[in-house]
Design a protein around this motif. Structure first.
Motif, PDB file in Angstrom:
ATOM      1  N   PHE A  16      45.827   5.589  36.883  1.00  0.00           N
ATOM      2  CA  PHE A  16      44.555   4.925  37.176  1.00  0.00           C
ATOM      3  C   PHE A  16      43.763   4.992  35.869  1.00  0.00           C
ATOM      4  O   PHE A  16      43.258   6.055  35.504  1.00  0.00           O
ATOM      5  CB  PHE A  16      43.845   5.689  38.304  1.00  0.00           C
ATOM      6  N   PRO A  17      43.677   3.881  35.117  1.00  0.00           N
ATOM      7  CA  PRO A  17      43.113   3.970  33.763  1.00  0.00           C
ATOM      8  C   PRO A  17      41.616   4.262  33.748  1.00  0.00           C
ATOM      9  O   PRO A  17      40.922   4.080  34.747  1.00  0.00           O
ATOM     10  CB  PRO A  17      43.374   2.575  33.181  1.00  0.00           C
ATOM     11  N   ASP A  18      41.162   4.668  32.595  1.00  0.00           N
ATOM     12  CA  ASP A  18      39.752   4.984  32.387  1.00  0.00           C
ATOM     13  C   ASP A  18      38.924   3.696  32.391  1.00  0.00           C
ATOM     14  O   ASP A  18      39.444   2.615  32.144  1.00  0.00           O
ATOM     15  CB  ASP A  18      39.610   5.664  31.018  1.00  0.00           C
ATOM     16  N   PHE A  19      37.669   3.797  32.702  1.00  0.00           N
ATOM     17  CA  PHE A  19      36.726   2.699  32.445  1.00  0.00           C
ATOM     18  C   PHE A  19      35.339   3.269  32.262  1.00  0.00           C
ATOM     19  O   PHE A  19      35.025   4.335  32.761  1.00  0.00           O
ATOM     20  CB  PHE A  19      36.760   1.643  33.546  1.00  0.00           C
ATOM     21  N   GLU A  20      34.547   2.522  31.509  1.00  0.00           N
ATOM     22  CA  GLU A  20      33.200   3.019  31.209  1.00  0.00           C
ATOM     23  C   GLU A  20      32.214   2.525  32.248  1.00  0.00           C
ATOM     24  O   GLU A  20      32.504   1.618  33.007  1.00  0.00           O
ATOM     25  CB  GLU A  20      32.766   2.476  29.842  1.00  0.00           C
ATOM     26  N   PRO A  74      37.224  -3.803  35.129  1.00  0.00           N
ATOM     27  CA  PRO A  74      36.794  -3.064  33.937  1.00  0.00           C
ATOM     28  C   PRO A  74      37.869  -2.140  33.360  1.00  0.00           C
ATOM     29  O   PRO A  74      37.737  -1.655  32.244  1.00  0.00           O
ATOM     30  CB  PRO A  74      35.590  -2.248  34.434  1.00  0.00           C
ATOM     31  N   GLN A  75      38.929  -1.917  34.105  1.00  0.00           N
ATOM     32  CA  GLN A  75      40.030  -1.073  33.596  1.00  0.00           C
ATOM     33  C   GLN A  75      41.124  -1.909  32.919  1.00  0.00           C
ATOM     34  O   GLN A  75      42.074  -1.340  32.366  1.00  0.00           O
ATOM     35  CB  GLN A  75      40.685  -0.304  34.750  1.00  0.00           C
ATOM     36  N   ALA A  76      41.001  -3.243  32.983  1.00  0.00           N
ATOM     37  CA  ALA A  76      42.123  -4.094  32.560  1.00  0.00           C
ATOM     38  C   ALA A  76      42.531  -3.842  31.109  1.00  0.00           C
ATOM     39  O   ALA A  76      43.717  -3.678  30.807  1.00  0.00           O
ATOM     40  CB  ALA A  76      41.779  -5.562  32.778  1.00  0.00           C
ATOM     41  N   LYS A  77      41.554  -3.772  30.212  1.00  0.00           N
ATOM     42  CA  LYS A  77      41.888  -3.609  28.783  1.00  0.00           C
ATOM     43  C   LYS A  77      42.663  -2.296  28.576  1.00  0.00           C
ATOM     44  O   LYS A  77      43.702  -2.274  27.912  1.00  0.00           O
ATOM     45  CB  LYS A  77      40.581  -3.636  27.982  1.00  0.00           C
ATOM     46  N   ASN A  78      42.156  -1.209  29.162  1.00  0.00           N
ATOM     47  CA  ASN A  78      42.851   0.074  29.012  1.00  0.00           C
ATOM     48  C   ASN A  78      44.235   0.016  29.655  1.00  0.00           C
ATOM     49  O   ASN A  78      45.192   0.595  29.139  1.00  0.00           O
ATOM     50  CB  ASN A  78      42.039   1.210  29.640  1.00  0.00           C
ATOM     51  N   ALA A  79      44.316  -0.651  30.796  1.00  0.00           N
ATOM     52  CA  ALA A  79      45.612  -0.765  31.482  1.00  0.00           C
ATOM     53  C   ALA A  79      46.603  -1.503  30.581  1.00  0.00           C
ATOM     54  O   ALA A  79      47.757  -1.076  30.415  1.00  0.00           O
ATOM     55  CB  ALA A  79      45.439  -1.518  32.804  1.00  0.00           C
ATOM     56  N   TYR A  80      46.153  -2.589  29.975  1.00  0.00           N
ATOM     57  CA  TYR A  80      47.057  -3.378  29.137  1.00  0.00           C
ATOM     58  C   TYR A  80      47.480  -2.599  27.888  1.00  0.00           C
ATOM     59  O   TYR A  80      48.631  -2.656  27.459  1.00  0.00           O
ATOM     60  CB  TYR A  80      46.406  -4.712  28.717  1.00  0.00           C
ATOM     61  N   ASP A  81      46.525  -1.863  27.298  1.00  0.00           N
ATOM     62  CA  ASP A  81      46.881  -1.081  26.094  1.00  0.00           C
ATOM     63  C   ASP A  81      47.947  -0.046  26.437  1.00  0.00           C
ATOM     64  O   ASP A  81      48.926   0.125  25.706  1.00  0.00           O
ATOM     65  CB  ASP A  81      45.642  -0.369  25.525  1.00  0.00           C
ATOM     66  N   LEU A  82      47.737   0.641  27.561  1.00  0.00           N
ATOM     67  CA  LEU A  82      48.735   1.638  27.975  1.00  0.00           C
ATOM     68  C   LEU A  82      50.073   0.961  28.236  1.00  0.00           C
ATOM     69  O   LEU A  82      51.130   1.429  27.784  1.00  0.00           O
ATOM     70  CB  LEU A  82      48.274   2.333  29.265  1.00  0.00           C
ATOM     71  N   ASN A 363      34.927 -10.052  27.771  1.00  0.00           N
ATOM     72  CA  ASN A 363      35.510  -8.734  27.543  1.00  0.00           C
ATOM     73  C   ASN A 363      35.501  -7.986  28.883  1.00  0.00           C
ATOM     74  O   ASN A 363      34.454  -7.556  29.361  1.00  0.00           O
ATOM     75  CB  ASN A 363      34.667  -8.002  26.494  1.00  0.00           C
ATOM     76  N   TRP A 364      36.690  -7.865  29.470  1.00  0.00           N
ATOM     77  CA  TRP A 364      36.754  -7.310  30.840  1.00  0.00           C
ATOM     78  C   TRP A 364      36.167  -5.901  30.913  1.00  0.00           C
ATOM     79  O   TRP A 364      35.704  -5.472  31.954  1.00  0.00           O
ATOM     80  CB  TRP A 364      38.180  -7.300  31.371  1.00  0.00           C
ATOM     81  N   SER A 365      36.204  -5.184  29.793  1.00  0.00           N
ATOM     82  CA  SER A 365      35.649  -3.825  29.835  1.00  0.00           C
ATOM     83  C   SER A 365      34.151  -3.853  30.141  1.00  0.00           C
ATOM     84  O   SER A 365      33.578  -2.868  30.594  1.00  0.00           O
ATOM     85  CB  SER A 365      35.864  -3.108  28.498  1.00  0.00           C
ATOM     86  N   HIS A 366      33.525  -4.986  29.868  1.00  0.00           N
ATOM     87  CA  HIS A 366      32.089  -5.104  30.171  1.00  0.00           C
ATOM     88  C   HIS A 366      31.827  -5.473  31.637  1.00  0.00           C
ATOM     89  O   HIS A 366      30.681  -5.524  32.065  1.00  0.00           O
ATOM     90  CB  HIS A 366      31.443  -6.165  29.265  1.00  0.00           C
ATOM     91  N   TYR A 367      32.877  -5.754  32.372  1.00  0.00           N
ATOM     92  CA  TYR A 367      32.694  -6.157  33.778  1.00  0.00           C
ATOM     93  C   TYR A 367      32.607  -4.911  34.665  1.00  0.00           C
ATOM     94  O   TYR A 367      33.402  -4.704  35.571  1.00  0.00           O
ATOM     95  CB  TYR A 367      33.832  -7.082  34.222  1.00  0.00           C
ATOM     96  N   ASN A 368      31.640  -4.074  34.328  1.00  0.00           N
ATOM     97  CA  ASN A 368      31.533  -2.805  35.057  1.00  0.00           C
ATOM     98  C   ASN A 368      30.150  -2.616  35.672  1.00  0.00           C
ATOM     99  O   ASN A 368      29.773  -1.507  36.012  1.00  0.00           O
ATOM    100  CB  ASN A 368      31.874  -1.638  34.109  1.00  0.00           C
ATOM    101  N   THR A 369      29.401  -3.708  35.767  1.00  0.00           N
ATOM    102  CA  THR A 369      28.064  -3.723  36.378  1.00  0.00           C
ATOM    103  C   THR A 369      26.979  -3.051  35.528  1.00  0.00           C
ATOM    104  O   THR A 369      25.871  -2.863  36.000  1.00  0.00           O
ATOM    105  CB  THR A 369      28.027  -3.101  37.800  1.00  0.00           C
TER     106      THR A 369
END
Ligand code: B12
Ligand code: SF4
Length: 486
Positions: A16-20, A74-82, A363-369
């Motif tokens: 379960f990847p990280d997200f900010e 919001p986890q998509a970028k981290n998920a893809y990097d992993l 930038n999906w990482s910004h889709y965190n409300t």
């Protein structure tokens, strides 16, 4: 796939990847349910190791045959990097969860296979295909699974030290409503499916006392839920869940919910109230009055109201922020959450804003409300972000809130010490009491009040990471995060 042909045992990492951008940090201490559910559907010859990227670093040199990653947007970028890292090492990768289900064509760029929607009925076949080296790119949940006879989630794969002593459980899937910003109908269908109440009760009996119903709306299928709540009244459970505020229109139902062990409900207060808060729209002011009445009904019955306020709707102008503070003052909602409206892909909201060219940040990482990713109608994106930050600071940072929580007298010099020594007061309500239970258990004490200040500080200094993170999260929530950096 690096599978030893002579051995039937395969190693699987579930991630379960990280997200900010989780402003109320303690929420990361609630274990996710998707992967524990998937684990329960995984054949026994897979040895599963679970990693929560929000709480721990994922080792770079994982020695596994297959990596299974779940991601919200919001986890998509981290998920893809992993995922890319695993693919490079010739480890098979499968992606699933909310975001890959919504955008499978994007996700498949980083995986051997993508599961679209629910995994039941698909998962075992996919694994068999992978083993035989003949997997498809997409596995689509065409027929929504019947929720009868689902295996119990495998909570045993979780590292309990990382989490609050609370177990998530799901009773329903799908939603017939169509809130424009929501991804649930698209991913789980519009039919509201509910599990057999008998099976839910059996699951609850096997779980510890504190439970979180992850269901989106416990107001629908009231008859089934009433049956469940009646049975729970004799079960000694304490639970929290989500519902529209109008749940409080039926006072008998509220009474039943309380008797069944409900201590808090997370309600979406935003859209109706923010519309009504516009003073010039008098015809809607009734919504505000009604919301106040509903909140009071819940509070009077002893249920804590955790309110989600969403900002950035077309009718929101800058007055909404102060009006919300006024509303909070009146309603005495103790744990509000201030979120920026976010157009998740494939939702009606995304399509509407996209058609008007208003989405400027992909930038999906910004889709965190916590970010404005589109141009609001009546203010700039910057003002929307500033307004929401202002609310977090005003509400959680203001002194009387801290005083109320800590019994402190505003002596800023010693606030850090006070925060530590006053933790038992700090955790007065039930959410925080859960944390206290965790801490007292680690201190080997039954009652947190028996923990002396010295012991608490020793625990803090020597702490297992879980305590430090949980307490730091709460200190941050209170707006004193900078003391932790000293
Ligand atoms: C509980 C919950 C949370 C929890 C825990 C997160 C979690 N995933 O467990 C918390 C509180 C942390 C959380 C946070 C957020 N959430 Co949330 N959350 C939910 C909720 C209500 C239930 C999730 C759940 O446990 N479902 C039960 C399990 C069994 O289902 P599942 O995870 O989907 O897993 C199944 C399949 O998807 C599949 N699967 C899942 N992962 C994988 C991986 C692989 C490889 C495979 C093969 C299959 C697979 O297998 C499972 C069995 O079929 C959902 C709504 C929903 N109904 O799903 C929203 C939902 C997931 N959240 C959402 C969002 C957006 C958020 C936030 C990012 C923003 C927000 N709403 O505030 C925040 C974070 C920021 C913040 N401000 O706090 C959106 C996701 C949309 C998107 N495009 O990403 C959802 C769908 C809600 C919505 N209304 O749209 N959330
Ligand atoms: S926000 Fe809740 S009620 Fe609205 S469509 Fe989504 S799940 Fe249904």
């Amino acid at each position: 796939m690096k599978i030893d042909k002579n051995s039937n045992v395969k190693k699987m990492a579930m991630i379960f990847p990280d997200f900010e951008g989780l402003p109320l940090k303690y929420r990361a201490s609630i274990a996710p349910l998707g992967l524990t559910t998937l684990a329960a559907n995984t054949p026994e010859n897979y040895e599963i190791e679970f990693f929560d990227g929000r709480l721990e670093t994922i080792p770079e040199d994982l020695d596994v045959d297959i990596a299974v990653i779940s991601a919200m947007t919001p986890q998509a970028k981290n998920a893809y990097d992993l995922a890319d890292g695993f693919l490079e090492k010739n480890i098979r990768v499968v992606l699933g969860g909310a975001h890959p289900s919504l955008l499978p064509d994007e996700a498949i760029e980083h995986a051997d296979a993508v599961v679209v929607g629910e995994a039941e009925g698909i998962w075992e076949g996919l694994l068999a295909d992978l083993e035989m080296g003949k997997s498809e790119r997409f596995y689509i949940c065409e027929h929504k699974p019947d929720l009868t006879g689902l295996p119990r989630p495998r909570y045993d794969i979780l590292n309990d030290d990382n989490y609050l002593p609370i177990r998530s459980i799901q009773i329903t899937r799908g939603c017939p409503l169509n809130c424009e910003y929501c991804a649930v109908p698209k991913n789980f269908g519009k039919k509201y499916r509910i599990r057999s109440i008998e099976e839910v009760v059996a699951d609850l009996e096997a779980l510890p006392p504190n439970v979180y119903f992850v269901d989106d709306n416990i107001l629908l299928k009231k008859r089934n839920f009433s049956e469940l709540f009646r049975l729970m009244s004799t079960m000694d459970k304490e639970w929290t869940g989500m519902a529209p505020l109008s749940i409080a229109a039926d006072k008998e139902y509220v009474k039943l919910i309380k008797q069944s062990g409900c201590w808090s409900i997370y309600v979406d207060i935003g859209p109706s109230v923010s519309f009504g808060l516009k003073k010039e729209i008098t015809s809607y002011s009734g919504m505000v009055e009604r919301s106040l009445e509903y909140i009071k009904t819940l509070q009077d019955s002893g249920i804590k109201v955790m309110g989600s306020f969403i900002f950035g709707f077309d009718y929101d102008d800058e007055s909404i922020f102060d009006n919300t503070l006024e509303f909070l003052e009146k309603s005495k909602v103790v744990e509000p959450e201030f979120l920026i409206l976010t157009p998740y892909p494939k939702t009606p909201l995304f399509d509407k804003l996209e058609a008007k060219g208003r989405i400027f940040d992909r930038n999906w990482s910004h889709y965190n409300t916590t970010h404005a990713v589109f141009v609001p109608e009546k203010m700039t994106p910057e003002r929307l972000e500033e307004g929401v930050n202002y609310l977090w600071e005003e509400f959680y940072g203001r002194m009387n809130y801290v005083e109320e929580r800590l019994g402190a007298n505003g002596d800023v010099e010693s606030i850090h010490k006070k925060l530590l020594s006053s933790i038992p007061n700090l955790f007065r309500d039930r959410t925080h009491a859960l944390v206290v239970e965790g801490i007292s258990e680690m201190a080997g004490k039954k009652d947190v009040k028996q923990i002396t200040e010295d012991e608490l500080i020793r625990l803090w200094l020597k702490n297992p990471p879980a305590i430090k993170r949980i307490v730091a999260g709460i200190i941050n929530d209170l707006g004193y995060g900078h003391y932790l950096e000293e």
